[in-house]
Write a protein that holds these residues in place. Structure first.
Motif, short mmCIF file in Angstrom:
data_model
loop_
_atom_site.label_atom_id
_atom_site.label_comp_id
_atom_site.label_asym_id
_atom_site.label_seq_id
_atom_site.Cartn_x
_atom_site.Cartn_y
_atom_site.Cartn_z
N VAL A 123 5.53 -50.72 13.40
CA VAL A 123 5.79 -50.76 14.80
C VAL A 123 6.49 -51.91 15.34
CG1 VAL A 123 5.59 -49.68 17.01
CG2 VAL A 123 4.54 -48.86 15.29
N GLN A 124 7.70 -52.23 15.21
CA GLN A 124 8.14 -53.51 15.66
C GLN A 124 8.38 -53.87 17.00
OE1 GLN A 124 11.67 -53.76 13.08
NE2 GLN A 124 10.62 -55.14 11.69
N ASN A 125 8.54 -52.81 17.81
CA ASN A 125 9.04 -52.74 19.28
C ASN A 125 7.82 -52.33 20.24
OD1 ASN A 125 10.27 -53.34 21.61
ND2 ASN A 125 11.68 -51.55 21.51
N ARG A 126 6.90 -52.88 20.52
CA ARG A 126 6.07 -52.63 21.64
C ARG A 126 6.40 -52.75 23.28
NH1 ARG A 126 0.55 -52.56 19.56
NH2 ARG A 126 0.44 -53.30 17.27
N ARG A 127 6.49 -51.72 23.66
CA ARG A 127 7.09 -51.46 24.97
C ARG A 127 6.03 -52.18 26.01
NH1 ARG A 127 9.90 -46.31 28.05
NH2 ARG A 127 10.39 -47.34 30.34
N TYR A 128 4.68 -51.83 25.68
CA TYR A 128 3.63 -52.31 26.54
C TYR A 128 2.71 -53.07 25.71
CZ TYR A 128 5.53 -48.34 29.35
OH TYR A 128 6.30 -47.48 29.96
N LYS B 73 3.40 -44.35 18.75
CA LYS B 73 4.53 -43.73 19.66
C LYS B 73 4.45 -42.21 19.61
CE LYS B 73 7.46 -47.81 19.92
NZ LYS B 73 8.73 -48.16 19.68
N MET B 74 4.30 -41.39 20.57
CA MET B 74 4.22 -39.97 20.40
C MET B 74 5.35 -39.26 21.34
SD MET B 74 0.97 -37.66 20.57
CE MET B 74 0.53 -38.13 22.04
N SER B 75 5.90 -38.22 20.64
CA SER B 75 6.89 -37.14 21.42
C SER B 75 6.27 -36.52 22.39
CB SER B 75 7.91 -36.92 20.60
OG SER B 75 8.70 -35.93 21.36
N ALA B 76 6.58 -36.32 23.62
CA ALA B 76 5.90 -35.31 24.32
C ALA B 76 6.90 -34.02 24.60
CB ALA B 76 5.31 -35.94 25.76
N LEU B 77 7.03 -33.11 24.07
CA LEU B 77 7.74 -31.93 24.30
C LEU B 77 9.30 -32.20 24.38
CD1 LEU B 77 5.89 -30.13 27.23
CD2 LEU B 77 5.78 -29.64 24.62
N ASP B 78 9.53 -33.36 23.57
CA ASP B 78 10.80 -34.01 23.23
C ASP B 78 11.64 -34.67 24.63
OD1 ASP B 78 11.01 -33.48 20.55
OD2 ASP B 78 11.64 -31.43 20.94
N LYS B 79 10.69 -34.79 25.73
CA LYS B 79 10.93 -35.21 26.93
C LYS B 79 10.66 -36.57 27.14
CE LYS B 79 12.48 -31.18 28.04
NZ LYS B 79 13.91 -30.74 28.31
N ILE C 290 8.40 -40.45 25.53
CA ILE C 290 7.72 -40.96 24.63
C ILE C 290 6.66 -41.42 25.11
CG2 ILE C 290 7.56 -42.87 22.88
CD1 ILE C 290 9.56 -40.76 22.11
N ILE C 291 5.22 -41.12 24.50
CA ILE C 291 3.97 -41.67 25.10
C ILE C 291 3.57 -42.74 24.25
CG2 ILE C 291 1.65 -40.95 25.45
CD1 ILE C 291 2.38 -38.29 25.99
N TYR C 292 3.17 -43.86 24.72
CA TYR C 292 2.59 -45.18 23.78
C TYR C 292 1.10 -44.96 24.16
CZ TYR C 292 7.25 -46.40 24.23
OH TYR C 292 8.72 -46.36 24.18
N PHE C 293 0.46 -44.94 22.89
CA PHE C 293 -1.15 -45.05 23.03
C PHE C 293 -1.64 -46.00 21.79
CE2 PHE C 293 -0.17 -41.60 20.06
CZ PHE C 293 -1.32 -41.80 19.08
N ASP C 294 -2.74 -46.32 21.99
CA ASP C 294 -3.68 -47.09 21.02
C ASP C 294 -4.77 -46.79 21.11
OD1 ASP C 294 -3.62 -50.21 22.64
OD2 ASP C 294 -4.60 -48.40 23.06
N MET C 295 -5.53 -47.06 19.70
CA MET C 295 -7.25 -46.64 19.50
C MET C 295 -7.87 -47.73 18.99
SD MET C 295 -8.55 -43.35 17.15
CE MET C 295 -7.96 -42.22 18.52
#
Length: 255
Positions: free
Chosen positions: A59-64, A151-157, A159-164
């Motif tokens: 993942v080269q581009n981190r939005r947040y 990055k995860m798609s939410a209903l194709d509407k 992009i959700i950004y998350f980390d663990m």
């Protein structure tokens, strides 16, 4: 297999075009000079199908981004492995990330607990209160490691950004020993292991969920000092390593 065949086709086409694109007036070249212009198909194949390119990030581009930023989290949750108590836990986390992987955090949690249904049933059945401790609060200093970002798609509407990540800390646990003459407050050195996940809504806000485990070596005592008119001797039950587990949900503000 189709991708590999298509790649070879394009490479061979490009090579043929390069060989036929010379003008009639051009001077003939030697075999050695033409050889330097040829594409090494085998080398290109090996690079294309390589398991890992050291210069490539998944993942080269981190939005947040988190690097060199402070954050403050307000959270609330419940304990779910306490054999004697139920209630709610409120807390605050203040932290800082050195880079996208590593950070540190100061956390404080305060618990509002009461007897659970099992204790109430025990009192109703036997007319006695079981020996137990009650968690009151805790504070820890933790190191944080974040190995997962996605990055995860939410209903194709959207992009959700998350980390663990994982937090490991040392600190203090405050508790009280339930006693007939009045609860006795105590504190013990504690260890913390947490797993958390956060979902970013914007540059400054994220939803965070924590699964937190703490361990502390707590003193134990019998509840009654006088039962049925008879004084109880040997009330001290020694000490015991106690594990408290809680699930916390909160909102994080990133500065």
């Amino acid at each position: 297999m189709f991708k590999k065949t298509l790649l070879i086709f394009f490479v061979m086409t490009a090579q043929a075009f390069a060989q036929t694109a010379t003008t009639p007036a051009a001077k003939p070249t030697t075999t050695d000079s033409r050889g330097s212009d040829k594409l090494d198909i085998k080398k290109l194949e090996n690079k294309y199908w390589a398991a890992k390119d050291e210069d490539f990030g998944v993942v080269q581009n981190r939005r947040y981004v988190k690097a060199e930023r402070f954050y403050l989290t307000g959270k609330a949750g419940i304990p779910f492995n306490d054999a004697y108590s139920t209630g709610t836990i409120m807390g605050l986390d203040l932290g800082y990330f050195l880079n996208e992987r590593w950070g540190f955090e100061l956390s404080y949690d305060s618990a509002d607990m009461k007897n659970n249904d099992a204790v109430d049933q025990f009192i109703s059945t036997y007319g006695a209160i079981p020996d137990h401790n009650v968690i009151q609060s805790s504070y820890f200093v933790s190191a944080i490691w974040v190995p997962f970002y996605a990055k995860m798609s939410a209903l194709d509407k959207a992009i959700i950004y998350f980390d663990m990540g994982v937090s490991v800390g040392l600190g203090n646990v405050n508790y009280k020993i339930a006693k007939q003459e009045g609860d006795e407050s105590k504190s013990a050195f504690g260890y913390k292991l947490g797993i958390f996940q956060q979902i970013f809504f914007s540059e400054h806000f994220a939803l965070r969920a924590d699964l937190i485990n703490t361990w502390s070596n707590q003193e134990q005592s019998k509840y009654y000092y006088n039962y049925g008119g008879n004084a109880i001797t040997g009330r001290d039950l020694g000490s015991k390593m106690v594990n408290d587990t809680s699930l916390m949900i909160g909102i994080t503000y990133w500065h």
